[in-house]
Design an enzyme around this catalytic site. Sequence first.
Site, PDB file in Angstrom:
ATOM      1  N   TYR A  53       0.840  -1.193   0.000  1.00 40.72           N
ATOM      2  CA  TYR A  53       0.000   0.000   0.000  1.00 40.72           C
ATOM      3  C   TYR A  53       0.879   1.249   0.000  1.00 40.72           C
ATOM      4  CZ  TYR A  53      -3.362   3.536   1.567  1.00 40.72           C
ATOM      5  OH  TYR A  53      -4.143   4.659   1.665  1.00 40.72           O
ATOM      6  N   LYS A  87       1.196   4.202  -2.933  1.00 38.49           N
ATOM      7  CA  LYS A  87       0.955   5.616  -2.658  1.00 38.49           C
ATOM      8  C   LYS A  87       2.211   6.455  -2.884  1.00 38.49           C
ATOM      9  CE  LYS A  87      -3.405   5.423  -1.734  1.00 38.49           C
ATOM     10  NZ  LYS A  87      -4.373   6.075  -2.638  1.00 38.49           N
TER      11      LYS A  87
END
Length: 269
Positions: free
Chosen positions: A177, A181
């Site tokens: 994740y 990002k």
Amino acid sequence: MKESIHTLFDLSGKVALITGGHSWLGFDMAQALASAGCHIALASRNQEKLKKAGAELSENYGTQIFLFQTDQRFPDQVQAMADAVYTWKGHIDILINNAGGGSGASEGCFLKRDPQDITDMITVNLLGPLYCCQSVGRYMAEQNSGKIINIGSIAGVVGRDRDMYRRNHKMEQPVDYAASKAGIIGMTRDLAAFMAPYHVQVNCISPGGFDKGDLPQGFVDDYARATMTGRMGTMGLDIKGAALFLASPASDYVTGHNLMVDGGFSVFK
């Protein structure tokens, strides 16, 4: 030419495409833009949530709404979305790349994480927004104007204290994740340079933790202590100003920027 402060934040007649805009932070940003007079196109995989959000926006703000069911993992669906929204009004002025995912119900611990879950995370969170930027960006380049707002995360900027999750029995945020990002933030900077000759500003909002009311109280308390402002982000409030600023003429001289909306979490030691 002198602009009033109201004019700088006026979006009357503009069209904004917001992926994942039917709930949570996406819906908050849709409300902010709708309140400034913007027509709103919402895109998501979930048709029922789209219909509910669209009806609420139309009723509360009197703005025109366009709904499109799509899965941003697939470039052909993304292009069909961009084509449909452009055909709706003949222009797309704002793109907010909000759709994405966390760990969901899958294992969050990096050492135990399934490679397919990692691939899915990168596809949804990084490749999907890339496809959206490309498909919508073509129209913005043609019209020689536009605003692209990508949604990053504090996870793309700082390493997270996993013990905060573990001691409160909360599923960990996956390393992939953070990778996705961080990719969004890097993409924003280079895309801003690429789109500058077309008078398109490209920026990023990186939210910190927002309390949706479903978190263990211990986690909320630990997070608050790790944040300058002493609290988590408030749904329905704290993301709206940042989104309106970056979507409006008020930010015409801002591009390639990553705006941290995190209460100071990312710089607090």
